[in-house]
Every structure is written in structure tokens, then in C-alpha cells.
Design a protein around this motif. Sequence first.
Motif, PDB file in Angstrom:
ATOM      1  N   GLN A  37      43.175  43.493  33.459  1.00 22.71           N
ATOM      2  CA  GLN A  37      43.408  42.384  34.592  1.00 22.71           C
ATOM      3  C   GLN A  37      44.037  41.244  34.720  1.00 22.71           C
ATOM      4  O   GLN A  37      43.904  41.004  33.838  1.00 22.71           O
ATOM      5  CB  GLN A  37      41.649  42.307  35.421  1.00 22.71           C
ATOM      6  CG  GLN A  37      41.746  41.676  36.753  1.00 22.71           C
ATOM      7  CD  GLN A  37      40.517  41.120  36.893  1.00 22.71           C
ATOM      8  OE1 GLN A  37      39.529  41.936  36.702  1.00 22.71           O
ATOM      9  NE2 GLN A  37      40.293  40.483  38.476  1.00 22.71           N
ATOM     10  N   GLU A  38      44.853  40.951  35.301  1.00 23.90           N
ATOM     11  CA  GLU A  38      45.748  39.166  35.171  1.00 23.90           C
ATOM     12  C   GLU A  38      44.969  38.791  36.214  1.00 23.90           C
ATOM     13  O   GLU A  38      44.511  39.020  37.051  1.00 23.90           O
ATOM     14  CB  GLU A  38      46.773  39.926  35.211  1.00 23.90           C
ATOM     15  CG  GLU A  38      47.423  41.123  34.723  1.00 23.90           C
ATOM     16  CD  GLU A  38      48.811  41.050  33.964  1.00 23.90           C
ATOM     17  OE1 GLU A  38      49.925  40.191  34.411  1.00 23.90           O
ATOM     18  OE2 GLU A  38      49.429  42.123  33.179  1.00 23.90           O
ATOM     19  N   PRO A  39      45.022  37.066  35.564  1.00 26.02           N
ATOM     20  CA  PRO A  39      44.281  36.475  36.212  1.00 26.02           C
ATOM     21  C   PRO A  39      44.903  35.954  37.890  1.00 26.02           C
ATOM     22  O   PRO A  39      46.480  36.941  38.345  1.00 26.02           O
ATOM     23  CB  PRO A  39      44.689  34.755  36.138  1.00 26.02           C
ATOM     24  CG  PRO A  39      45.439  35.644  34.698  1.00 26.02           C
ATOM     25  CD  PRO A  39      45.842  36.918  34.115  1.00 26.02           C
ATOM     26  N   GLY A  40      44.438  36.850  39.368  1.00 24.75           N
ATOM     27  CA  GLY A  40      44.486  36.671  40.594  1.00 24.75           C
ATOM     28  C   GLY A  40      44.804  38.011  41.507  1.00 24.75           C
ATOM     29  O   GLY A  40      45.371  37.960  42.206  1.00 24.75           O
ATOM     30  N   GLU A  41      44.777  39.079  40.094  1.00 24.48           N
ATOM     31  CA  GLU A  41      45.195  39.982  40.376  1.00 24.48           C
ATOM     32  C   GLU A  41      43.885  41.535  40.243  1.00 24.48           C
ATOM     33  O   GLU A  41      43.257  40.839  39.724  1.00 24.48           O
ATOM     34  CB  GLU A  41      46.258  40.875  40.010  1.00 24.48           C
ATOM     35  CG  GLU A  41      47.625  39.628  39.923  1.00 24.48           C
ATOM     36  CD  GLU A  41      49.019  40.413  39.540  1.00 24.48           C
ATOM     37  OE1 GLU A  41      49.730  40.032  39.691  1.00 24.48           O
ATOM     38  OE2 GLU A  41      48.070  41.670  38.678  1.00 24.48           O
ATOM     39  N   GLY A  42      44.391  42.489  40.940  1.00 21.54           N
ATOM     40  CA  GLY A  42      43.186  43.219  40.538  1.00 21.54           C
ATOM     41  C   GLY A  42      43.096  44.346  40.031  1.00 21.54           C
ATOM     42  O   GLY A  42      44.094  44.295  39.088  1.00 21.54           O
ATOM     43  N   PRO A  43      41.799  45.356  38.653  1.00 27.92           N
ATOM     44  CA  PRO A  43      42.367  46.123  37.897  1.00 27.92           C
ATOM     45  C   PRO A  43      43.388  46.959  37.911  1.00 27.92           C
ATOM     46  O   PRO A  43      43.231  47.107  39.118  1.00 27.92           O
ATOM     47  CB  PRO A  43      41.216  45.627  37.095  1.00 27.92           C
ATOM     48  CG  PRO A  43      39.758  44.788  38.154  1.00 27.92           C
ATOM     49  CD  PRO A  43      40.856  45.068  39.235  1.00 27.92           C
ATOM     50  N   VAL A  44      44.118  47.137  36.869  1.00 26.67           N
ATOM     51  CA  VAL A  44      44.990  47.717  37.062  1.00 26.67           C
ATOM     52  C   VAL A  44      44.477  49.400  36.171  1.00 26.67           C
ATOM     53  O   VAL A  44      44.253  48.385  34.725  1.00 26.67           O
ATOM     54  CB  VAL A  44      46.112  47.514  37.037  1.00 26.67           C
ATOM     55  CG1 VAL A  44      46.978  48.481  36.830  1.00 26.67           C
ATOM     56  CG2 VAL A  44      47.482  46.725  37.592  1.00 26.67           C
ATOM     57  N   LEU A  45      43.856  49.987  36.804  1.00 26.38           N
ATOM     58  CA  LEU A  45      44.441  51.119  35.368  1.00 26.38           C
ATOM     59  C   LEU A  45      45.376  51.739  34.637  1.00 26.38           C
ATOM     60  O   LEU A  45      46.153  51.345  35.078  1.00 26.38           O
ATOM     61  CB  LEU A  45      43.697  52.681  36.087  1.00 26.38           C
ATOM     62  CG  LEU A  45      43.736  54.007  35.525  1.00 26.38           C
ATOM     63  CD1 LEU A  45      42.715  54.234  35.143  1.00 26.38           C
ATOM     64  CD2 LEU A  45      43.436  55.236  36.412  1.00 26.38           C
ATOM     65  N   LEU A  46      44.545  51.411  33.454  1.00 25.34           N
ATOM     66  CA  LEU A  46      45.159  52.418  32.104  1.00 25.34           C
ATOM     67  C   LEU A  46      45.492  53.964  32.091  1.00 25.34           C
ATOM     68  O   LEU A  46      45.997  54.301  31.609  1.00 25.34           O
ATOM     69  CB  LEU A  46      45.182  51.221  30.914  1.00 25.34           C
ATOM     70  CG  LEU A  46      45.121  49.749  31.242  1.00 25.34           C
ATOM     71  CD1 LEU A  46      44.837  48.862  29.569  1.00 25.34           C
ATOM     72  CD2 LEU A  46      47.172  49.888  30.897  1.00 25.34           C
ATOM     73  N   VAL A  47      44.201  53.688  31.953  1.00 23.56           N
ATOM     74  CA  VAL A  47      43.795  55.112  30.679  1.00 23.56           C
ATOM     75  C   VAL A  47      42.285  55.994  31.276  1.00 23.56           C
ATOM     76  O   VAL A  47      41.769  55.094  31.492  1.00 23.56           O
ATOM     77  CB  VAL A  47      43.887  55.803  29.390  1.00 23.56           C
ATOM     78  CG1 VAL A  47      42.868  54.670  29.001  1.00 23.56           C
ATOM     79  CG2 VAL A  47      43.688  56.919  29.067  1.00 23.56           C
TER      80      VAL A  47
END
Lengths: 112, 111
Positions: A37-47
Motif C-alpha cells: 500500500q502506497e500513501p493515499g492509495e488502497g492495498p495492491v495485491l502482490l501474491v
Amino acid sequence: TQLLEQSPQFLSIQEGENLTVYCNSSSVFSSLQWYRQEPGEGPVLLVTVVTGGEVKKLKRLTFQFGDARKDSSLHITAAQPGDTGLYLCAGELLTNAGKSTFGDGTTLTVKP
Amino acid sequence: DTAVSQTPKYLVTQMGNDKSIKCEQNLGHDTMYWYKQDSKKFLKIMFSYNNKELIINETVPNRFSPKSPDKAHLNLHINSLELGDSAVYFCASSLGRGAQFFGPGTRLTVL
């Protein structure tokens, strides 16, 4: 008490260094995911890992699921500033399918 | 193409007000979720819907009421907002169980 405990909570390293983030539990999971998760954004699936002992690689990132499916690790080789972010593990309990529990996160800062 | 979208991105309101957050996904997923992320970045599930039916309802005050008009939408209505409701709310979706796709979040500030 967290069902999934991540360590370390904070990590600050120089570009080019290697690092490992851990996600531990006393419970068994049917599957486990890692997100960034980057600031100001939602979590992004890696694996997603589902098989005990499974190892998955995503470029410089290596994910491992423990043999007993109670823990996982994320290893980053030659970290880059673009790897900076909050890393979250999430697992679906074997006994509570359909509900994901998140770890408390590891904040990684990679300095140029 | 937007996969999971939420509106509004920011919401600033007074205590006691009622507000709604909307969520839509165009991934064809059958399960949608609402999460609350506090100031310490801990992500906690609030609700989950599968094919418009409520399947997870964590210990959340009754002031929070989710509504799913169809599989692609899951809205969150909050009554009588309190200071402690200030947080970032994330909508997510998945196909069945496991990996979830998150929206960009709605930062709610209650004054």
C-alpha cells in the motif's frame, strides 16, 4: 492480540540492500496474500500462496509460505526507492473461510 | 479502466451528521467488502457481501449500515457520525475467497 503478527513494524534501509519481512501466526491458513500500500492509495495485491512450503518469485520479491501454513515471509533483493510502502500480509483461516484477517503491516522506507 | 471505485475520496463532516460512501466494481466479482483503516494503518474488516447477501458482519456499531443493490455495488451509510469514526474506509472485491482488489479509499474526517 493480533492473529497475524508482522515484523519488523518499521524498516528503513539504503537502496541496494536486501531485507526480509515476516508474517507469523499460531493458526493455520488456507491461503495467504501479500499486499503493498502506497500513501493515499488502497492495498495492491502482490501474491497469493496456498500450498505449504510454496515459494513464489515476482522479480526481486520472493514470497514463501511456511510448511505448516502458519507463517510467511517476503524477501526483497536489492531494494529500490520504488519499493517504499506499507506491506501487509492477509490470511484466510482454515476454520473461517471467506474472511481475511490482515497483519498490522510493515512500513518500508528505501533511501536512495 | 477503474476496477474498484469509491466516492467520495475525501469526506469532512460534523459530528452527528449522516453520510454515505459508494463503491462500485467492474471486475465481475461476486464478493465485496468494507474495511476501516485507522491511524496506525491497521486494516479491519467491517462487512462482506456475497451476491448481495451479507456474509460477514463484524462488531460494528449499528450506526453503520451497508447496502448492496446488486453484485457490482456496495454502499456504506453511517448515521450520527462520531469523532472515532474518522479513518480511511476501503471497499474491496474478490471472486470467491482469497485475493482482494481494493478501491482507492475514502478519508473520513469527523469534526
